[in-house]
Design a protein around this motif. Sequence first.
Motif, PDB file in Angstrom:
ATOM      1  N   ALA A   1       0.831  -1.211   0.000  1.00  0.00           N
ATOM      2  CA  ALA A   1       0.000   0.000   0.000  1.00  0.00           C
ATOM      3  C   ALA A   1       0.855   1.246   0.000  1.00  0.00           C
ATOM      4  CB  ALA A   1      -0.906   0.020   1.228  1.00  0.00           C
ATOM      5  N   ILE A   2       0.250   2.321  -0.483  1.00  0.00           N
ATOM      6  CA  ILE A   2       0.788   3.664  -0.316  1.00  0.00           C
ATOM      7  C   ILE A   2      -0.112   4.347   0.707  1.00  0.00           C
ATOM      8  CG2 ILE A   2       1.070   5.939  -1.368  1.00  0.00           C
ATOM      9  CD1 ILE A   2       1.673   4.620  -3.975  1.00  0.00           C
ATOM     10  N   ILE A   3       0.505   5.042   1.644  1.00  0.00           N
ATOM     11  CA  ILE A   3      -0.246   5.783   2.642  1.00  0.00           C
ATOM     12  C   ILE A   3      -0.051   7.270   2.344  1.00  0.00           C
ATOM     13  CG2 ILE A   3      -0.607   6.234   5.083  1.00  0.00           C
ATOM     14  CD1 ILE A   3       1.257   3.146   4.113  1.00  0.00           C
ATOM     15  N   LEU A   4      -1.172   7.974   2.236  1.00  0.00           N
ATOM     16  CA  LEU A   4      -1.155   9.387   1.865  1.00  0.00           C
ATOM     17  C   LEU A   4      -1.842  10.233   2.930  1.00  0.00           C
ATOM     18  CD1 LEU A   4      -2.529   8.654  -1.665  1.00  0.00           C
ATOM     19  CD2 LEU A   4      -0.233   9.486  -1.258  1.00  0.00           C
TER      20      LEU A   4
ATOM     21  N   LEU B   1      -8.990   3.382   0.275  1.00  0.00           N
ATOM     22  CA  LEU B   1      -9.836   3.534   1.457  1.00  0.00           C
ATOM     23  C   LEU B   1      -9.232   4.572   2.379  1.00  0.00           C
ATOM     24  CD1 LEU B   1      -8.608   1.947   4.211  1.00  0.00           C
ATOM     25  CD2 LEU B   1      -9.163  -0.003   2.829  1.00  0.00           C
ATOM     26  N   THR B   2     -10.057   5.077   3.278  1.00  0.00           N
ATOM     27  CA  THR B   2      -9.618   6.029   4.289  1.00  0.00           C
ATOM     28  C   THR B   2      -9.696   5.328   5.639  1.00  0.00           C
ATOM     29  OG1 THR B   2     -10.476   7.878   2.989  1.00  0.00           O
ATOM     30  CG2 THR B   2     -10.050   8.294   5.312  1.00  0.00           C
ATOM     31  N   ASP B   3      -8.608   5.397   6.412  1.00  0.00           N
ATOM     32  CA  ASP B   3      -8.622   4.737   7.719  1.00  0.00           C
ATOM     33  C   ASP B   3      -9.290   5.630   8.761  1.00  0.00           C
ATOM     34  OD1 ASP B   3      -6.706   6.588   8.605  1.00  0.00           O
ATOM     35  OD2 ASP B   3      -5.044   5.177   8.500  1.00  0.00           O
ATOM     36  N   ASN B   4      -9.364   5.132   9.991  1.00  0.00           N
ATOM     37  CA  ASN B   4     -10.066   5.870  11.039  1.00  0.00           C
ATOM     38  C   ASN B   4      -9.324   7.127  11.500  1.00  0.00           C
ATOM     39  OD1 ASN B   4      -8.030   4.522  12.320  1.00  0.00           O
ATOM     40  ND2 ASN B   4      -9.292   3.614  13.908  1.00  0.00           N
ATOM     41  N   LEU B   5      -8.081   7.327  11.053  1.00  0.00           N
ATOM     42  CA  LEU B   5      -7.337   8.547  11.368  1.00  0.00           C
ATOM     43  C   LEU B   5      -7.372   9.554  10.217  1.00  0.00           C
ATOM     44  CD1 LEU B   5      -4.228   6.912  13.069  1.00  0.00           C
ATOM     45  CD2 LEU B   5      -6.182   8.005  14.181  1.00  0.00           C
ATOM     46  N   GLY B   6      -8.036   9.197   9.120  1.00  0.00           N
ATOM     47  CA  GLY B   6      -8.176  10.097   7.990  1.00  0.00           C
ATOM     48  C   GLY B   6      -7.098   9.970   6.925  1.00  0.00           C
ATOM     49  N   PHE B   7      -6.204   8.982   7.042  1.00  0.00           N
ATOM     50  CA  PHE B   7      -5.182   8.774   6.028  1.00  0.00           C
ATOM     51  C   PHE B   7      -5.754   7.959   4.881  1.00  0.00           C
ATOM     52  CE2 PHE B   7      -2.732   9.418   9.927  1.00  0.00           C
ATOM     53  CZ  PHE B   7      -1.898  10.447   9.505  1.00  0.00           C
ATOM     54  N   ARG B   8      -5.309   8.265   3.658  1.00  0.00           N
ATOM     55  CA  ARG B   8      -5.748   7.537   2.463  1.00  0.00           C
ATOM     56  C   ARG B   8      -4.775   6.402   2.200  1.00  0.00           C
ATOM     57  NH1 ARG B   8     -10.469   7.619   0.738  1.00  0.00           N
ATOM     58  NH2 ARG B   8      -9.865   7.398  -1.408  1.00  0.00           N
ATOM     59  N   TRP B   9      -5.319   5.238   1.902  1.00  0.00           N
ATOM     60  CA  TRP B   9      -4.529   4.060   1.567  1.00  0.00           C
ATOM     61  C   TRP B   9      -4.864   3.648   0.141  1.00  0.00           C
ATOM     62  CZ3 TRP B   9      -1.540   0.909   5.065  1.00  0.00           C
ATOM     63  CH2 TRP B   9      -1.482   1.407   6.365  1.00  0.00           C
ATOM     64  N   ILE B  10      -3.842   3.453  -0.663  1.00  0.00           N
ATOM     65  CA  ILE B  10      -4.005   2.834  -1.970  1.00  0.00           C
ATOM     66  C   ILE B  10      -3.421   1.444  -1.818  1.00  0.00           C
ATOM     67  CG2 ILE B  10      -3.455   2.926  -4.427  1.00  0.00           C
ATOM     68  CD1 ILE B  10      -2.941   5.963  -4.025  1.00  0.00           C
ATOM     69  N   ILE B  11      -4.296   0.455  -1.754  1.00  0.00           N
ATOM     70  CA  ILE B  11      -3.891  -0.916  -1.459  1.00  0.00           C
ATOM     71  C   ILE B  11      -3.775  -1.699  -2.762  1.00  0.00           C
ATOM     72  CG2 ILE B  11      -4.513  -3.035  -0.254  1.00  0.00           C
ATOM     73  CD1 ILE B  11      -6.092  -1.183   1.700  1.00  0.00           C
ATOM     74  N   MET B  12      -2.628  -2.339  -2.948  1.00  0.00           N
ATOM     75  CA  MET B  12      -2.354  -3.141  -4.134  1.00  0.00           C
ATOM     76  C   MET B  12      -2.369  -4.616  -3.748  1.00  0.00           C
ATOM     77  SD  MET B  12      -0.867  -0.810  -6.479  1.00  0.00           S
ATOM     78  CE  MET B  12      -0.711   0.941  -6.229  1.00  0.00           C
ATOM     79  N   SER B  13      -3.034  -5.411  -4.572  1.00  0.00           N
ATOM     80  CA  SER B  13      -3.079  -6.852  -4.351  1.00  0.00           C
ATOM     81  C   SER B  13      -2.590  -7.553  -5.604  1.00  0.00           C
ATOM     82  CB  SER B  13      -4.506  -7.308  -4.052  1.00  0.00           C
ATOM     83  OG  SER B  13      -4.993  -6.687  -2.896  1.00  0.00           O
ATOM     84  N   GLY B  14      -1.751  -8.540  -5.407  1.00  0.00           N
ATOM     85  CA  GLY B  14      -1.212  -9.329  -6.504  1.00  0.00           C
ATOM     86  C   GLY B  14      -0.060 -10.165  -5.982  1.00  0.00           C
ATOM     87  N   PRO B  15       0.208 -11.305  -6.611  1.00  0.00           N
ATOM     88  CA  PRO B  15       1.178 -12.247  -6.046  1.00  0.00           C
ATOM     89  C   PRO B  15       2.650 -11.847  -6.162  1.00  0.00           C
ATOM     90  CG  PRO B  15       0.364 -13.065  -8.142  1.00  0.00           C
ATOM     91  CD  PRO B  15      -0.425 -11.817  -7.823  1.00  0.00           C
ATOM     92  N   ALA B  16       3.014 -11.008  -7.119  1.00  0.00           N
ATOM     93  CA  ALA B  16       4.430 -10.735  -7.383  1.00  0.00           C
ATOM     94  C   ALA B  16       4.902  -9.438  -6.728  1.00  0.00           C
ATOM     95  CB  ALA B  16       4.679 -10.669  -8.887  1.00  0.00           C
ATOM     96  N   LEU B  17       5.970  -9.533  -5.968  1.00  0.00           N
ATOM     97  CA  LEU B  17       6.556  -8.358  -5.319  1.00  0.00           C
ATOM     98  C   LEU B  17       7.011  -7.336  -6.363  1.00  0.00           C
ATOM     99  CD1 LEU B  17       7.529  -6.837  -2.820  1.00  0.00           C
ATOM    100  CD2 LEU B  17       9.638  -8.195  -2.914  1.00  0.00           C
ATOM    101  N   GLU B  18       7.585  -7.795  -7.448  1.00  0.00           N
ATOM    102  CA  GLU B  18       8.052  -6.888  -8.498  1.00  0.00           C
ATOM    103  C   GLU B  18       6.904  -6.053  -9.071  1.00  0.00           C
ATOM    104  OE1 GLU B  18      11.145  -5.111 -10.200  1.00  0.00           O
ATOM    105  OE2 GLU B  18      11.396  -6.881  -8.946  1.00  0.00           O
ATOM    106  N   ASP B  19       5.745  -6.679  -9.280  1.00  0.00           N
ATOM    107  CA  ASP B  19       4.578  -5.937  -9.765  1.00  0.00           C
ATOM    108  C   ASP B  19       4.115  -4.911  -8.734  1.00  0.00           C
ATOM    109  OD1 ASP B  19       4.570  -7.266 -12.175  1.00  0.00           O
ATOM    110  OD2 ASP B  19       2.896  -8.601 -11.656  1.00  0.00           O
TER     111      ASP B  19
END
Length: 187
Positions: A44-47, A80-98
Amino acid sequence: MGLFDALFGRTRVPSGKTDQLFALSTAALDIETRLASHYLGQSAIILRAVDNSAYETIERDIHDVLNLGGRDLAITAKMLTDNLGFRWIIMSGPALEDAINGLHLSAELVKQAGYGDSLLAAMFAFDPDWYLIYNYRRGTFYPFVPRPGQRRDESREFRIREVLAPSLPIEKDPERWYPLWDPPLGP
């Protein structure tokens, strides 16, 4: 920062450093062999949240690039936005390189839109039960091993640091190893 900014105490938050993220590709073998760990398929990226419609456009662009146009990257993204108001861009996929490429691409889109100062961290989930966090402001990584009751396994974090230090830019000051409790990442 200009002379008047310095005189009047105005500071500018630096834009996130994204290129050091690729060093994780080199460290992947050490993570698998020396730490007996593997990537769990979640990152994820946390913004820092920015309250305007342009930011929503950026998220839509990231989603479109990764989910529609990113056929070379076997990842999907959700926001998604967490309970502290930070934005998360969550990535799902099997390969670390991707995941690394997807996070870098997303961070670059955020920077190009003028919101590079909102990039806080990237987070990668590994088995068994630990995370590698990348601090965009400092361009460094650090391990995070949470335990129940919002405690940390600091001795394990230091062991992970010793293994990864030759191949990753590791944050030297453990006081800057900020915990990210209850991340919305899972296996």
